[in-house]
Design a protein around this motif. Structure first.
Motif, PDB file in Angstrom:
ATOM      1  N   PHE A 131      95.865  41.799  91.826  1.00 57.36           N
ATOM      2  CA  PHE A 131      94.785  41.410  90.909  1.00 57.36           C
ATOM      3  C   PHE A 131      93.521  41.028  91.660  1.00 57.36           C
ATOM      4  CE2 PHE A 131      97.744  41.470  87.393  1.00 57.36           C
ATOM      5  CZ  PHE A 131      96.916  41.781  86.324  1.00 57.36           C
ATOM      6  N   GLU A 132      93.664  40.493  92.853  1.00 59.81           N
ATOM      7  CA  GLU A 132      92.468  40.226  93.651  1.00 59.81           C
ATOM      8  C   GLU A 132      91.767  41.535  94.005  1.00 59.81           C
ATOM      9  OE1 GLU A 132      93.775  37.865  96.944  1.00 59.81           O
ATOM     10  OE2 GLU A 132      93.715  35.990  95.800  1.00 59.81           O
ATOM     11  N   ARG A 133      92.540  42.561  94.314  1.00 65.94           N
ATOM     12  CA  ARG A 133      91.943  43.874  94.577  1.00 65.94           C
ATOM     13  C   ARG A 133      91.299  44.445  93.319  1.00 65.94           C
ATOM     14  NH1 ARG A 133      92.643  47.322  98.820  1.00 65.94           N
ATOM     15  NH2 ARG A 133      92.639  49.084  97.361  1.00 65.94           N
ATOM     16  N   VAL A 134      91.948  44.282  92.189  1.00 62.49           N
ATOM     17  CA  VAL A 134      91.355  44.727  90.921  1.00 62.49           C
ATOM     18  C   VAL A 134      89.994  44.057  90.730  1.00 62.49           C
ATOM     19  CG1 VAL A 134      91.534  44.574  88.406  1.00 62.49           C
ATOM     20  CG2 VAL A 134      93.515  45.297  89.749  1.00 62.49           C
ATOM     21  N   GLY A 135      89.943  42.754  90.945  1.00 60.37           N
ATOM     22  CA  GLY A 135      88.695  42.027  90.781  1.00 60.37           C
ATOM     23  C   GLY A 135      87.616  42.501  91.741  1.00 60.37           C
ATOM     24  N   ARG A 136      87.986  42.664  92.996  1.00 61.46           N
ATOM     25  CA  ARG A 136      86.985  43.097  93.978  1.00 61.46           C
ATOM     26  C   ARG A 136      86.452  44.496  93.640  1.00 61.46           C
ATOM     27  NH1 ARG A 136      90.852  40.780  97.641  1.00 61.46           N
ATOM     28  NH2 ARG A 136      91.513  42.859  98.325  1.00 61.46           N
ATOM     29  N   ARG A 137      87.333  45.389  93.223  1.00 62.11           N
ATOM     30  CA  ARG A 137      86.896  46.753  92.916  1.00 62.11           C
ATOM     31  C   ARG A 137      86.081  46.821  91.626  1.00 62.11           C
ATOM     32  NH1 ARG A 137      91.964  50.729  93.235  1.00 62.11           N
ATOM     33  NH2 ARG A 137      90.281  52.270  92.919  1.00 62.11           N
ATOM     34  N   CYS A 138      86.516  46.093  90.611  1.00 64.77           N
ATOM     35  CA  CYS A 138      85.838  46.161  89.312  1.00 64.77           C
ATOM     36  C   CYS A 138      84.589  45.286  89.252  1.00 64.77           C
ATOM     37  CB  CYS A 138      86.796  45.753  88.192  1.00 64.77           C
ATOM     38  SG  CYS A 138      88.160  46.905  87.930  1.00 64.77           S
ATOM     39  N   PHE A 139      84.610  44.156  89.899  1.00 68.25           N
ATOM     40  CA  PHE A 139      83.475  43.242  89.828  1.00 68.25           C
ATOM     41  C   PHE A 139      82.424  43.544  90.889  1.00 68.25           C
ATOM     42  CE2 PHE A 139      86.398  39.630  88.077  1.00 68.25           C
ATOM     43  CZ  PHE A 139      86.736  40.447  87.003  1.00 68.25           C
ATOM     44  N   LEU A 140      82.870  43.762  92.143  1.00 68.05           N
ATOM     45  CA  LEU A 140      81.939  43.946  93.254  1.00 68.05           C
ATOM     46  C   LEU A 140      81.750  45.407  93.645  1.00 68.05           C
ATOM     47  CD1 LEU A 140      83.094  41.026  95.586  1.00 68.05           C
ATOM     48  CD2 LEU A 140      81.166  41.045  93.982  1.00 68.05           C
ATOM     49  N   GLY A 141      82.717  46.250  93.369  1.00 65.38           N
ATOM     50  CA  GLY A 141      82.601  47.662  93.722  1.00 65.38           C
ATOM     51  C   GLY A 141      83.642  48.102  94.735  1.00 65.38           C
ATOM     52  N   GLU A 142      83.767  49.396  94.898  1.00 66.31           N
ATOM     53  CA  GLU A 142      84.793  49.956  95.770  1.00 66.31           C
ATOM     54  C   GLU A 142      84.650  49.509  97.215  1.00 66.31           C
ATOM     55  OE1 GLU A 142      87.482  51.507  94.937  1.00 66.31           O
ATOM     56  OE2 GLU A 142      86.975  51.534  92.812  1.00 66.31           O
ATOM     57  N   ALA A 143      83.427  49.242  97.645  1.00 65.71           N
ATOM     58  CA  ALA A 143      83.223  48.815  99.032  1.00 65.71           C
ATOM     59  C   ALA A 143      83.919  47.489  99.329  1.00 65.71           C
ATOM     60  CB  ALA A 143      81.726  48.687  99.330  1.00 65.71           C
ATOM     61  N   ALA A 144      84.200  46.709  98.289  1.00 61.73           N
ATOM     62  CA  ALA A 144      84.823  45.395  98.466  1.00 61.73           C
ATOM     63  C   ALA A 144      86.339  45.435  98.318  1.00 61.73           C
ATOM     64  CB  ALA A 144      84.250  44.409  97.448  1.00 61.73           C
ATOM     65  N   ALA A 145      86.903  46.599  98.118  1.00 59.95           N
ATOM     66  CA  ALA A 145      88.339  46.713  97.825  1.00 59.95           C
ATOM     67  C   ALA A 145      89.211  45.986  98.842  1.00 59.95           C
ATOM     68  CB  ALA A 145      88.738  48.181  97.736  1.00 59.95           C
ATOM     69  N   ASP A 146      88.897  46.116 100.118  1.00 63.25           N
ATOM     70  CA  ASP A 146      89.736  45.544 101.171  1.00 63.25           C
ATOM     71  C   ASP A 146      89.196  44.235 101.735  1.00 63.25           C
ATOM     72  OD1 ASP A 146      91.569  47.702 101.079  1.00 63.25           O
ATOM     73  OD2 ASP A 146      90.184  48.916 102.278  1.00 63.25           O
ATOM     74  N   ASP A 147      88.217  43.648 101.064  1.00 63.14           N
ATOM     75  CA  ASP A 147      87.603  42.421 101.583  1.00 63.14           C
ATOM     76  C   ASP A 147      88.449  41.198 101.202  1.00 63.14           C
ATOM     77  OD1 ASP A 147      85.995  40.456 102.586  1.00 63.14           O
ATOM     78  OD2 ASP A 147      84.160  41.106 101.586  1.00 63.14           O
ATOM     79  N   VAL A 148      89.599  41.072 101.833  1.00 64.65           N
ATOM     80  CA  VAL A 148      90.487  39.949 101.539  1.00 64.65           C
ATOM     81  C   VAL A 148      89.867  38.626 101.989  1.00 64.65           C
ATOM     82  CG1 VAL A 148      92.576  41.336 101.586  1.00 64.65           C
ATOM     83  CG2 VAL A 148      91.724  40.320 103.706  1.00 64.65           C
ATOM     84  N   GLU A 149      88.954  38.686 102.950  1.00 68.69           N
ATOM     85  CA  GLU A 149      88.308  37.462 103.411  1.00 68.69           C
ATOM     86  C   GLU A 149      87.454  36.849 102.295  1.00 68.69           C
ATOM     87  OE1 GLU A 149      87.066  34.362 106.091  1.00 68.69           O
ATOM     88  OE2 GLU A 149      88.824  35.637 105.790  1.00 68.69           O
ATOM     89  N   PHE A 150      86.806  37.668 101.498  1.00 62.08           N
ATOM     90  CA  PHE A 150      86.050  37.149 100.359  1.00 62.08           C
ATOM     91  C   PHE A 150      86.975  36.376  99.420  1.00 62.08           C
ATOM     92  CE2 PHE A 150      84.880  37.545  95.900  1.00 62.08           C
ATOM     93  CZ  PHE A 150      83.606  36.995  95.887  1.00 62.08           C
ATOM     94  N   SER A 151      88.123  36.960  99.105  1.00 64.41           N
ATOM     95  CA  SER A 151      89.076  36.301  98.199  1.00 64.41           C
ATOM     96  C   SER A 151      89.629  35.027  98.824  1.00 64.41           C
ATOM     97  CB  SER A 151      90.220  37.256  97.848  1.00 64.41           C
ATOM     98  OG  SER A 151      89.736  38.371  97.108  1.00 64.41           O
ATOM     99  N   ARG A 152      89.853  35.058 100.132  1.00 64.99           N
ATOM    100  CA  ARG A 152      90.363  33.857 100.802  1.00 64.99           C
ATOM    101  C   ARG A 152      89.356  32.713 100.730  1.00 64.99           C
ATOM    102  NH1 ARG A 152      90.126  30.710 104.896  1.00 64.99           N
ATOM    103  NH2 ARG A 152      88.322  31.769 105.788  1.00 64.99           N
ATOM    104  N   LEU A 153      88.089  33.018 100.976  1.00 69.73           N
ATOM    105  CA  LEU A 153      87.051  31.986 100.932  1.00 69.73           C
ATOM    106  C   LEU A 153      86.905  31.422  99.525  1.00 69.73           C
ATOM    107  CD1 LEU A 153      84.374  33.766 103.161  1.00 69.73           C
ATOM    108  CD2 LEU A 153      85.698  31.724 103.774  1.00 69.73           C
ATOM    109  N   LEU A 154      86.900  32.286  98.523  1.00 68.66           N
ATOM    110  CA  LEU A 154      86.801  31.813  97.144  1.00 68.66           C
ATOM    111  C   LEU A 154      88.016  30.976  96.781  1.00 68.66           C
ATOM    112  CD1 LEU A 154      85.484  31.708  94.386  1.00 68.66           C
ATOM    113  CD2 LEU A 154      86.515  33.934  93.862  1.00 68.66           C
ATOM    114  N   GLY A 155      89.195  31.407  97.220  1.00 68.49           N
ATOM    115  CA  GLY A 155      90.400  30.625  96.958  1.00 68.49           C
ATOM    116  C   GLY A 155      90.337  29.246  97.570  1.00 68.49           C
TER     117      GLY A 155
END
Length: 474
Positions: A187-211
């Motif tokens: 679901f974090e990948r779903v959010g990154r792809r749908c909210f931020l775009g495909e370029a953010a698909a693998d940006d797990v660091e963004f999700s970690r910081l927000l978490g």
């Protein structure tokens, strides 16, 4: 002057104050409802604490406490000691409707808990706003999220994304059983792809910081010695987010920012954090719906047949197919009703409010315990059973006391989008094979538990062979 349903009335000599809870009632409410809700994490779940709260069956004890208070004090709200001061506890369905249909100028949403919690995560978020500032931010959120629209304008792409991410869980890992972390990652990948775009698909660091920020928000600013660290984390998260905003993917929500209405105080970049936080509620409802379907054969059979029929008619992961899955969507809605993502809807009054013959002063909090009203067996006969059909015939939708995503002017702008994503995810796993579940005790033969404990949950999906259809094979 007194406000009721947005009108103004004059106080009469017969008006009284709402009843006040006793010291014992306040203590029981704190121990069975307020404290467990705080400890579980208002902004980001604390799995270990949530597991302990589930074992103690705090949700059931909380419902019992409120039911006893209603029997003693009557239908009207009761003044209790809340986490941030005097609070009107709304124990009647009609009163819940009054609050949720009332204007946010009177029943304001920017309570102390939200403003304090979001101060470190995103102080300019819609949920921490009021007045004109809230109006411009709400208009922006409604526009980007297509509030109230049955299908989001980007649903065609979003359904493909959620289908791909759900399908990635299938295989040997799914046969062994998927845990909460597996669903969270997808679901974090779903959010990154749908909210931020495909370029953010693998940006797990963004999700970690927000978490990390959301976990700190659970402390409501109490750990002041961490403020400098929180500011640094937020700055790093916003820097990563800015990359995707600068080159907005047209197939993402950020790609819709340019055309959305805005004003000087809109702060478009500040709204994303709350959308990602809300996505955890979508994840929870999805997992709960899967567990319910796995343990309710009749409902599972109907949902599976609906997905199969929609796929044959329109193709998988299509908007038209989604529109032909009202029952699967209703399963998600009822899962959220049984275990609402937010168990208590908080407001603060900005003026005196009338409750039948009682009048409450302005400046007090109002708590609509959504979890209590959804499980009020004295009022609704389906309180403790899986009943998706009641979302199809309008029964549940028409009951404003049942508000898993709030209602009225404060309803989540992304409610429809959330249901699309969750429905698409559930449908994909139903396509994957036979559902099984372990770690939870539920079924059609008895009342469902008051608490859904996902810490030990495992959802299994085992591929099943299907008869060759016309056109299959060589």
């Amino acid at each position: 002057m007194i406000h009721l349903y947005g009108t103004t009335e004059v106080r009469t000599e017969r008006d009284t104050s709402p009843p006040t809870a006793t010291a014992g009632e306040n203590l029981r409410l704190a121990l069975t409802y307020l404290l467990p809700a705080y400890l579980k994490g208002a902004f980001r779940g604390r799995p270990r604490v949530a597991a302990l709260v589930a074992r103690l069956d705090a949700a059931r004890h909380g419902v019992d406490t409120m039911r006893r208070m209603r029997r003693r004090h009557g239908r009207g709200p009761v003044m209790v000691r809340g986490t941030s001061g005097p609070t009107l506890l709304v124990l009647d369905a009609d009163d819940a409707r009054q609050v949720l249909t009332g204007p946010v100028e009177v029943y304001a949403v920017d309570t102390w808990e939200k403003v304090t919690g979001f101060a470190g995560v995103q102080p300019d978020a819609l949920v921490a706003s009021h007045g004109g500032q809230r109006a411009v931010r709400r208009a922006f959120n409604d526009s980007v999220l297509d509030a109230g629209c049955p299908v989001h304008r980007l649903a065609d792409h979003f359904l493909r994304v959620v289908g791909e991410e759900a399908a990635a869980l299938l295989g040997p890992r799914a046969v062994a059983g998927l845990d909460a972390d597996a669903f969270r990652e997808r679901f974090e990948r779903v959010g990154r792809r749908c909210f931020l775009g495909e370029a953010a698909a693998d940006d797990v660091e963004f999700s970690r910081l927000l978490g990390e920020l959301l976990a700190e928000a659970n402390w409501m600013g109490a750990r002041r010695w961490r403020l400098a660290h929180v500011r640094r984390v937020r700055r790093r998260m916003m820097q990563r987010q800015a990359r995707y905003l600068a080159e907005a993917d047209p197939r993402s929500l950020t790609g819709l920012f340019a055309a959305a209405p805005r004003g000087p105080e809109t702060a478009p970049e500040a709204q994303l954090s709350h959308w990602f936080m809300a996505l955890t509620s979508v994840q929870a409802a999805t997992v709960q719906a899967l567990a319910l379907l796995a343990t309710h054969p009749r409902h599972h059979e109907r949902a599976l047949a609906e997905v199969g029929a929609a796929d044959r008619k329109h193709g998988a992961r299509t908007v038209a197919g989604f529109c032909d899955m009202p029952y699967v969507r209703a399963c998600v809605q009822d899962a959220a009703r049984l275990w609402p993502p937010v168990t208590g809807l908080m407001r603060r009054t900005t003026a005196e409010t009338r409750w039948r013959d009682a009048v409450a002063p302005g400046g007090v909090n109002v708590l609509v315990p959504a979890g209590f009203h959804a499980r009020d067996g004295e009022r609704i006969e389906y309180a403790h059973r899986f009943a998706p059909e009641l979302w199809l015939d309008g029964t549940a939708e028409g009951d404003w006391a049942i508000s898993p995503f709030s209602r009225g002017e404060a309803e989540c702008s992304g409610t429809e989008l959330a249901l699309q994503l969750a429905t698409g995810f559930v449908a994909e796993l139903l396509r994957g094979g036979e559902l099984a579940v372990s770690g939870v005790r539920m079924g059609p033969s008895g009342p469902l538990p008051y608490t859904f404990d996902a810490t030990r949950l495992r959802v299994g999906v085992r591929a099943t062979t299907r008869p060759a259809e016309e056109g299959d094979g060589a």
